[in-house]
Design an enzyme around this catalytic site. Structure first.
Site, PDB file in Angstrom:
ATOM      1  N   GLU A  57       2.942   6.011  -9.471  1.00 12.47           N
ATOM      2  CA  GLU A  57       4.354   6.435  -9.495  1.00 12.47           C
ATOM      3  C   GLU A  57       5.281   5.263  -9.803  1.00 12.47           C
ATOM      4  OE1 GLU A  57       2.744   5.705  -6.818  1.00 12.47           O
ATOM      5  OE2 GLU A  57       4.076   5.005  -5.208  1.00 12.47           O
ATOM      6  N   HIS A 106      -0.393   1.989  -7.603  1.00 11.40           N
ATOM      7  CA  HIS A 106       0.690   2.977  -7.507  1.00 11.40           C
ATOM      8  C   HIS A 106       1.054   3.564  -8.870  1.00 11.40           C
ATOM      9  CE1 HIS A 106       2.156   2.347  -3.309  1.00 11.40           C
ATOM     10  NE2 HIS A 106       1.500   1.216  -3.448  1.00 11.40           N
ATOM     11  N   CYS A 163      -2.542   4.397  -2.151  1.00 12.53           N
ATOM     12  CA  CYS A 163      -2.351   3.227  -1.293  1.00 12.53           C
ATOM     13  C   CYS A 163      -2.584   3.603   0.170  1.00 12.53           C
ATOM     14  CB  CYS A 163      -0.956   2.642  -1.532  1.00 12.53           C
ATOM     15  SG  CYS A 163      -0.762   0.974  -0.910  1.00 12.53           S
TER      16      CYS A 163
END
Ligand SMILES: Nc1ncnc2c1ncn2[C@@H]1O[C@H](COP(=O)(O)OP(=O)(O)O)[C@@H](O)[C@H]1O
Ligand SMILES: [Mg+2]
Lengths: 84, 232, 761, 84
Positions: free
Chosen positions: B197, B195, B87
């Site tokens: 994660e 993302h 990002c």
């Protein structure tokens, strides 16, 4: 007639400009020490068909008041030039 | 072996803890390195996490690129070390010239936080080495400026060198050629807007991010940056 | 400043001789009280400071006599109302700080910055307690979507909340949206924030330790927001004056706030701070006087030491400016170097501007402001007189003339429509257009996000607080339509709804904060609404064991002389045990039996159907049995907890959705949309039963109806089977027949198609 | 000497300008029919101390190359004026 309109939009005096301040700090740390009072504004350009320059200016002013600028925190400046 | 990962934190970064947690759960040993540091320490990989480095003022990633730690990151990348920008980290890597192209405001002019379905376009990168081309993963996106742009010549080069890593199935932001992530030529530097994660925790809606992060960790361990080249 | 005390005649002569209090928004009596407190004529600076501190916004002078009736204690309450935020003990050494505030008037004047600075302000209230903010919610109330200006406001407000919340790195995980014509000229922007802290990091906004230094952290002080609390937040709107109020607009800088959060938490972790206070309404005037008053000491401020953004600012401007992103830390002199070092690392400006002083011979702590280290004294007043001794008003109350007749009006029960299916379609509204513009997943805490269930479910975790398997449930609720009919019962129903929402994700409700948005307090009907609403909230909170740990009162919400509907917003926070799986959400599976647990109801009074489809706002609201409601909440929380706490799920509950506005009709439609499966319902007889808004009930989708009903009976909760989940249509025999795809389309399209159009001023 | 610097930043040709397009549509639906080719750019202004105008321009150019503009998507134009 065809006109080129440029609208420059900036924060009114006294309103904080955090982006300008951040860029100023970044310029300083890159070694461009001599720069100060950094401000960031927006420029909107467009072509406008109008009867004459006065009408073009009046139309652009209305556009600013209604859409392009936020008079509460921004001021604007309009430049009208006849298209060659 | 445990992969040692440096996660770079700029003032304004905010996903560093999330990345550390997700990588930690996959066995990595993570250190959060503040931007004012000049050395990475002996690490196997570097992640630049999401957030709003330096407030994203001027342009996303434009100011972060000059933070002291970025010289070390650049050296590490040039020496072949595994670098991942997620990002805002992707934006920093393009501004720093470590990845081609630029990220612009979303075509819809609105910030978007929602799941995106992605297709793996290349397995020739640290992030996708464990995936096959054509695999689908669901990862959340969370950005206002994720509209990837590069000119036609660059795009042709990216395609030719297999540098497009991930593509959106439904383009949410106007990116050229539906690009969600790209790598450099060697595949050791990768940037993506979604993302991974956020798709890794036990109770998350999707856990598809794990395979990508796991791939990154294995890649980092087996393709260690050549120490002689760091700082060369 | 030694004067003989002024006599009453001297005071009244002064009030007429030089009425400089009028433009500051102070009444004659208030100016008189100031002279009584001081025994002399105040200086310009003193008068300006009293005007902001004694404003409605800061002093709660109209509401305070009523707020005392709320229950505020429980064994797990660590900090109740009175501090910057309430704090509860979540066990295992973790505390939760929570607070809600309004930023209504600023958001009308400049929607983006108004909403953005509302977010900034509530965040500071949370981290000033030592907590790291991990979640925001934003209940919004706007005029109808077919009004271009309302669309402009919605667009700006949503961009503002997102623009600040996303960049500052705190997820906005929920909220709510209400459209009603009463907010056309006065939108409401309420912002809730929740933070986590290790219990031992808890700090209070107190100035202790004589000789300690007060360090101003963060942004420089500019002319923004001068008099915001007295000019903007404590008066209504009318057309001519709106323009004149514009200079009060504040501009937020989320990047500064982010660094401020990190710097302050680092200072607190290193125990470098003895007290800390955010700067919000009334700026430095408030922060200095409140910290001194809470600490029972005095403070001496050097106004020239305060870093300014603009040249030529007067002491009055400096002390009352509401420039954003500033904090006041009270530290021991020996810590100064270390404090400055931490701040420099985060690029946060830090300047010593004051020191804590002892009390005078009569035990009074003075707030003294000088111009320069040993310069002239511009202000010397008892700190407590500013912070705590504003006049309290027991304003006249009057029941509105149409209140009783409205309650017995039965028009609402005679209403009919030609197609209830079309009504249902028209009432659907998906707020995802709003929350998809907000980061709602940061910190990877979000287990059930906005739109997924009746409440948001977050891990009880965050940076610095390791996950322990437990989680937090959050719900914010308001129903002005109910409260307009009956503010007391309407508020009780709102609290009940919020508690059941939290229970429906498996949590036990633990605490409530409220934001009381009302009209002009000089209207006796408004004060009656406020008083009734507080009583309704108190009753419901007592019955449901919910301590009120904080809140905010926003008055003067009116435009063109019309007060808004009473709008008490509540936010309830609950806690779960250890979760091993995601709880069942707002959906069902093919073949599930659909059970309604709780009470049955037929009245349409206060319903969205009556209001939105027929424009009728009268009748007696559905009643509530609060004891039964408490049993229902406990049962639902237990059933859901069982689904996600053990190694093997019992699969007694596949999905659930509490019933509130829109009644069973909307609940079924939303579950069908989420599941993409229809239903056949034969247990709902007519549109009364379909749209009635009794809140003590919930739709549960189960594969084993008998067993579920037995559990309900054992818990003292009624329940009935109303139908089955199946097929592709939502079918309620004799009332509704509509395709699920059509529902889906109507649901998702409403806001985005309205906002797709031009958003002009 | 003190200079006022204005840097106008605009998208390079070929880069989409969704904001310009959206404004154009919005102007149309507000009844301002005659406007076309709407583009939105950024203006950064600052004060700069430099020995002369040439040095000022050179410094500003360096600032643009290093920080203020991103050549992949942006081009810039610098105006230098002496402060009165
Ligand atoms: N409706 C309410 N119910 C309970 N407590 C309230 C209510 N309104 C305000 N309070 C409490 O009064 C205190 C002062 O509020 P406020 O003046 O808004 O704080 P601040 O000065 O930080 O803006 C807060 O602790 C708040 O929790
Ligand atoms: Mg406060």
């Amino acid at each position: 007639m065809n006109f080129d309109i440029t609208v420059e939009i900036r924060g009114v005096d006294g309103v904080a400009d955090p982006e300008g301040r951040t860029i100023e700090r970044a310029l300083g740390s890159l070694g461009f020490g001599g720069a100060s009072q950094v401000h960031v504004g927006k420029t909107i350009t467009f072509a406008l068909v109008a009867d004459d320059a006065t009408v073009a200016k009046a139309t652009a002013t209305q556009m600013c008041e209604r859409l392009l600028a936020n008079p509460v925190i921004e001021r604007y400046e309009i430049t009208v030039t006849l298209r060659p | 072996m445990t992969a040692r990962i440096a996660i770079i934190s700029f003032p304004g970064s905010n996903c560093e803890y999330d990345v550390a947690e997700a990588l930690g759960a996959l066995g990595a040993e993570c250190t959060i390195v503040f931007h004012d540091a000049t050395e990475l320490g002996g690490v196997d990989g570097v992640v630049i996490p999401g957030g709003f480095a330096h407030g994203d003022y001027l342009r996303c990633g434009a100011i972060a690129r000059f933070s002291p730690i970025m010289s070390a990151v650049t050296d590490f990348a040039n020496a072949g070390g595994a670098v991942l920008g997620i990002c805002n980290g992707f934006q920093v890597l393009t501004e720093a010239g470590l990845l081609p192209g630029a990220l612009q405001r979303n075509a819809g002019l609105r910030f978007l936080c929602e799941p995106a379905v992605l297709e793996v376009a290349s397995s020739n990168s640290n992030l996708t080495a464990k995936c096959a081309r054509g695999d689908r993963v669901v990862l959340p996106i969370n950005h206002g400026e994720g509209n990837y742009y590069c000119d036609a010549a660059t795009l042709a080069e990216l395609e030719e060198n297999d540098q497009v890593v991930l593509r959106y199935l439904h383009n949410p932001n106007g990116s050229v050629s539906n690009i969600a992530g790209v790598s450099n030529r060697r595949g050791n530097v990768v940037g993506l807007m979604p993302h991974p994660e956020r798709a890794a925790a036990a109770l998350a809606t999707s856990t598809d991010g794990r395979v990508l992060l796991d791939s990154f960790l294995s890649w980092a361990l087996t393709n260690a940056a050549s120490p002689t080249m760091i700082g060369a | 400043m030694d004067h003989d005390a002024l006599s009453p005649t001297e005071i009244s002569r002064e009030i007429t001789r030089d009425p400089r209090h009028i433009p500051l928004g102070l009444l004659d009596e208030e100016y008189g009280s100031i002279m009584e407190v001081l025994g002399r004529i105040p200086t310009d600076l003193e008068l300006a400071m009293y005007s902001v501190m004694w404003s409605e916004h800061c002093s709660y002078k109209s509401s305070r006599v009523h707020l005392g009736r709320l229950p505020t204690t429980a064994p797990h309450v660590l900090v109740g109302p009175g501090e910057n935020a309430g704090v509860i003990d979540a066990g295992e050494g973790i505390a939760v700080a929570l607070r809600i505030e309004s930023h209504n008037h600023p958001s009308f004047i400049e929607p983006y910055q108004g909403a953005a600075t509302g977010v900034g302000g509530i965040l500071r209230d949370i981290f000033t307690m030592g907590a790291r903010p991990i979640a925001l919610m934003d209940p919004l109330f706007l005029g109808p979507l077919d009004d271009a200006h309302c669309r402009y406001l919605l667009d700006g407000i949503v961009r503002g909340v997102g623009g600040y919340g996303n960049s500052v790195g705190v997820p906005t995980v929920g909220g709510q949206i209400t459209f009603d014509p009463c907010y056309r000229g006065n939108p409401l922007v309420n912002v809730f924030c929740l933070g986590l802290l290790p219990v031992e990091r808890l700090v209070l906004g107190q100035a202790s330790g004589i000789g300690n230094l007060c360090v101003l952290l963060g942004s420089r002080t500019g002319r923004d927001g001068i008099g915001g609390v007295s000019v903007l937040a404590s008066a209504g709107f009318n057309e001519e004056s709106d323009g004149a109020k514009r200079p009060s607009v504040q501009v937020g800088d989320p990047y500064e706030e982010k660094r401020l959060i990190e710097a302050c938490l680092e200072l607190l972790d290193a125990s470098l701070v003895v007290g800390i206070q955010d700067l919000g309404g009334a700026g430095l005037a408030c922060a200095t006087s409140e910290t001194a008053a809470r600490g029972g000491l005095g403070m001496e401020v050097n106004v020239l030491a305060i870093p300014r953004r603009e040249p030529g600012m007067t002491p009055v401007e400096v002390m009352t400016s509401e420039s954003q992103e500033r904090m006041l830390a009270i530290i021991e002199p020996s810590s100064l170097d270390e404090v400055l070092r931490v701040c420099a690392r985060w690029e946060v400006e830090a300047t010593v501007i004051a020191r804590v002083t002892e009390v005078d011979e009569s035990g009074v702590g003075h707030l003294v402001i000088t111009e320069g280290e040993d310069g002239p004294v511009l202000c010397d007043v008892p700190a407590k007189s500013l912070a705590d001794e504003a006049p309290l008003y027991r304003r006249p109350l009057a029941e509105p003339a149409n209140y009783r007749s409205g309650l017995i009006d039965t028009t609402v029960e005679t209403l009919r429509s030609t197609s209830y299916s079309e009504d249902l379609v028209a009432m659907l509204l998906d707020p995802s257009w709003i929350y998809s513009q907000y980061d709602h997943e940061l910190f990877v805490n979000t287990i059930l996000g906005p739109g997924e269930a009746d409440a948001t479910l977050l891990r009880l975790a965050g940076p610095g607080v390791a996950a322990n398997g437990r989680s937090l449930a959050l719900s914010s609720d308001a129903n002005p339509a109910w409260c307009a009919i009956d503010p007391r019962l309407g508020t009780a129903l709102t609290v009940a709804e919020s508690a059941l929402n939290v229970a429906s994700v498996g949590a036990t409700p633990k605490a409530l904060v409220n934001c009381l948005n009302f009209g002009n307090p000089t209207h006796p009907e408004v004060m009656w609404q406020l008083s009734e609403s507080i009583d309704g909230m108190a009753e419901a909170c007592r019955a449901l064991d919910l301590p009120v740990v904080g809140g905010n009162v926003s008055l003067y919400n009116e435009s063109q002389g019309r007060d808004i509907d009473p709008t008490p917003t509540v936010a309830v926070v609950g806690l779960t045990g250890t979760l091993r799986r995601r709880p069942p959400a707002r959906a069902w599976q093919e073949g599930d039996a659909l059970v309604v647990l709780g009470t049955w109801s037929r009245t349409l009074a206060g319903s969205r159907w009556a209001r939105e489809i027929h424009g009728v706002r009268s009748g007696a609201l559905p009643s509530i049995d609060l004891e039964l409601h408490a049993r229902l909440c406990a049962l639902v929380a237990t059933l859901v907890a069982e689904e996600c706490s053990d190694a093997v799920a019992p699969e007694l509950v596949h999905g659930l959705h509490s019933i509130a506005d829109g009644g069973i009709g909307i609940a079924l439609a939303e579950m069908a949309i989420a599941a993409n499966i229809g239903c056949v319902v034969d247990g709902v007889n007519d549109h009364h039963e379909l749209f009635s808004e009794s809140v003590s009930r919930i739709v549960v989708a189960t594969p084993r109806a008998e067993e579920l009903l037995a559990r309900a009976t054992a818990a003292g909760v009624p329940g009935i089977v109303i139908g089955e989940a199946t097929g592709g249509r939502l079918l309620v025999e004799g009332v509704i027949d509509v395709d699920v795809d059509r529902l889906h389309e109507a649901f998702t399209g409403r806001i985005s198609s309205a906002l797709g159009e031009t958003v002009a001023h």
